[in-house]
Design an enzyme around this catalytic site. Structure first.
Site, mmCIF file in Angstrom:
data_model
loop_
_atom_site.group_PDB
_atom_site.id
_atom_site.type_symbol
_atom_site.label_atom_id
_atom_site.label_comp_id
_atom_site.label_asym_id
_atom_site.label_seq_id
_atom_site.Cartn_x
_atom_site.Cartn_y
_atom_site.Cartn_z
ATOM 1 N N GLY A 165 0.579 -2.319 -8.001
ATOM 2 C CA GLY A 165 -0.212 -1.278 -8.669
ATOM 3 C C GLY A 165 0.482 -0.652 -9.867
ATOM 4 N N GLY A 184 -12.140 -6.142 -6.289
ATOM 5 C CA GLY A 184 -13.037 -6.030 -5.152
ATOM 6 C C GLY A 184 -14.133 -4.996 -5.349
ATOM 7 N N VAL A 229 -4.344 20.231 -28.288
ATOM 8 C CA VAL A 229 -4.526 19.127 -29.243
ATOM 9 C C VAL A 229 -6.021 18.874 -29.417
ATOM 10 C CG1 VAL A 229 -4.172 16.654 -29.591
ATOM 11 C CG2 VAL A 229 -2.277 18.097 -28.825
ATOM 12 N N ASP A 255 -4.076 8.291 -4.816
ATOM 13 C CA ASP A 255 -4.496 9.024 -6.014
ATOM 14 C C ASP A 255 -6.009 9.220 -6.113
ATOM 15 O OD1 ASP A 255 -1.856 9.047 -6.748
ATOM 16 O OD2 ASP A 255 -2.142 8.099 -8.711
ATOM 17 N N ALA A 284 3.321 8.582 -5.600
ATOM 18 C CA ALA A 284 3.408 7.314 -4.866
ATOM 19 C C ALA A 284 3.738 7.553 -3.392
ATOM 20 C CB ALA A 284 4.469 6.427 -5.503
ATOM 21 N N HIS A 324 33.022 16.708 1.478
ATOM 22 C CA HIS A 324 33.590 17.177 0.214
ATOM 23 C C HIS A 324 34.329 16.025 -0.457
ATOM 24 C CE1 HIS A 324 35.425 19.843 -2.690
ATOM 25 N NE2 HIS A 324 36.604 19.255 -2.434
#
Ligand code: NAI
Length: 462
Positions: free
Chosen positions: A40, A115, A233, A309, A317, A441
């Site tokens: 994708g 599809g 814009v 999405d 993602a 550390h």
């Protein structure tokens, strides 16, 4: 007619992860993908290629700015743009082929083509019709265009075109100070372009913690990126491969025109559901074009589900991946679940920016009393050694229970550091739990611990 338990439309992070999980749980699974390669937007023209360019341009920045101070003398490298693009392509190739391998390993079929759903229980790919008990739409998102701005992917580009420009532009105008604009703006700034970001709002990265927004913008300005805030814009005119960007300032309605060699339109993305046939099926859509789903990703048509999405929520993602896993588990009779309170967001600039949970502004609005624990990377030995002392970790904890409500980091490896807070939040941890956890550390993660300490009796190194 070939028949499956599950057919998933789309092979992005939502779709391919869902497919693998479905197969692992014993469901006969296929994925429909029309692109030449799997993965994708994220793998082909998004997350992965942009990270390759961010990495390469960061290396150049290190060579130009920090090598000499470390005793690494010599001329800084020059940019072979063609080679950089081919490195990016190789990175994409390795990742997309990796998914193909995983599909074979898990016996997931790839139905090649675009599809559509002629009726519930059927998916059409080219001339073939396949039957499926369950159909999952994971078709992702597309670039939102602006009125008066035509994307030609040469002079006026979306993120897709910005990842394969013919040459590094002398001047780049970025429309929109969101994640895409700032990540790609950083790349070209470091590669030598003059970069100006034009943003409608008064702050960058909408929705982020305001203190992080301010520090982040200051840092980017220091790196040489210019900002025109509060400007809408109006249009872009292209002549002889050069662009003229017209914008209006919100404060006084004055109109301004600015020239650029390349314009990147990064004003958001919208769900991509074209050609699926959802309207004819009667699948309910929101006003914003998202597929409406219930808490279990079911659409309003029985047997059809949607994730990622193309439904509500952040366009990330990893959110899509988690939804893919959850729906697979639900369809296999398990209890799939996504905790939407603990979804990290990361901006992969240098320094990186990462956040999870609530911002200070959200807590104030909700009337929740909280403690703030902050620690600067200036007090972190490892960061100082690596020229990475810019930035801080901020942890927000409930005032009465000390439970961690959110964390916001700007600094080195912020995108990795955020995850210890995510795990802590999943376990309902208090800031004290993080503070009492031994941290090796010297690591950047000590800054997270110090911020947790700062929610209580105070950090050690500040
Ligand atoms: P965005 O929604 O993050 O930011 C768009 C910006 O454009 C906003 O600040 C908005 O105010 C501004 N804008 C809109 N119209 C304008 C106009 N006419 N003039 C000037 N400014 C204007 O969108 P972006 O950056 O395009 O990203 C799209 C999606 O992709 C987001 O959901 C993002 O989370 C996701 N993404 C995530 C990444 C990550 O997690 N690292 C990387 C890339 C994308």
């Amino acid at each position: 007619m070939p028949s499956y338990d599950v057919i998933i439309i789309g092979s992005g992070p939502g779709g391919y992860v869902c497919a693998i999980r479905c197969a692992q749980l014993g469901l006969k699974t296929a994925v429909v993908e029309g692109r030449e390669t799997l993965g994708g937007t994220c793998l082909n023209v998004g997350c992965i290629p942009s990270k390759a360019l961010l990495h390469a341009s960061h290396m150049l920045h290190e060579a130009e700015h920090n090598f000499a101070a470390m005793g690494l003398k010599g001329k800084a490298p020059s940019v072979d743009w063609k080679q950089m693009l081919s490195y990016k392509e190789d990175t994409i190739g390795q990742n997309t082929k990796g998914i193909e391998f995983l599909f074979k390993k898990n016996k997931v079929d790839w139905l090649k083509g675009w599809g559509s759903i002629p009726e519930a229980g059927k998916v059409k790919v080219g001339d073939d019709v396949h039957a499926a008990k369950h159909i999952i739409i994971a078709s992702g998102s597309k670039v939102s265009t602006l009125p008066g701005v035509e994307i030609d992917e040469k002079t006026v580009v979306s993120s897709t075109g910005a990842l394969e420009l013919g040459k590094i532009p002398k001047k780049l105008i970025v429309i929109g100070a969101g994640v895409i604009g700032l990540e790609l703006g950083s790349v070209y700034k470091r590669l030598g372009s003059e970069v100006k970001v034009i943003e409608f709002l008064d702050a960058i990265t909408p929705g982020m913690d305001a203190e992080i927004q301010k520090t982040f913008q200051r840092t980017l300005k220091k790196q040489g990126i210019a900002f025109q805030m509060g400007a809408a814009v109006q249009g872009v005119e292209v002549k002889n491969n050069k662009a003229k960007v017209t914008y209006k300032l919100r404060k006084d309605d004055s109109e301004h025109v600015e020239d650029a060699d390349t314009v990147l339109v990064a004003t958001g993305r919208s769900p991509y559901t074209d050609g699926l046939g959802l309207e004819a099926l009667g699948v309910e859509m929101s006003k914003r074009g998202q597929i409406v789903t219930d808490g279990h990703y079911a659409t309003t048509v029985k047997g059809i589900y949607a994730i990622g999405d193309c439904i509500d929520g952040p366009m990330l993602a990893h959110k899509a991946e988690d939804e893919g896993m959850a729906i697979a588990e639900i369809l296999a009779g398990q209890k799939g679940h996504v905790n939407y309170n603990v979804i990290p967001g990361v901006i992969y600039t240098h320094p990186e920016v990462a956040s999870v949970g609530q911002t200070e502004e959200q807590l104030k609005e909700a009337g929740i009393a909280y403690n703030v624990g902050k620690f600067s990377f200036m007090g972190n030995g490892r960061a100082k050694a690596n020229f990475a002392g810019d930035g801080f970790v901020k942890i927000l904890a409930d005032k009465s229970t000390d439970r961690i409500l959110g964390a916001h980091i700007i600094g080195p490896m912020a995108g990795d550091l955020i995850h210890e807070v995510c795990v802590a939040m999943e376990f309902g941890a208090a800031a004290e739990d993080l503070a009492r956890t031994c941290h090796a550390h010297p690591t950047y993660s000590e800054a997270v611990r110090e911020a947790a300490l700062a929610c209580g009796d105070g950090p050690i190194h500040s």
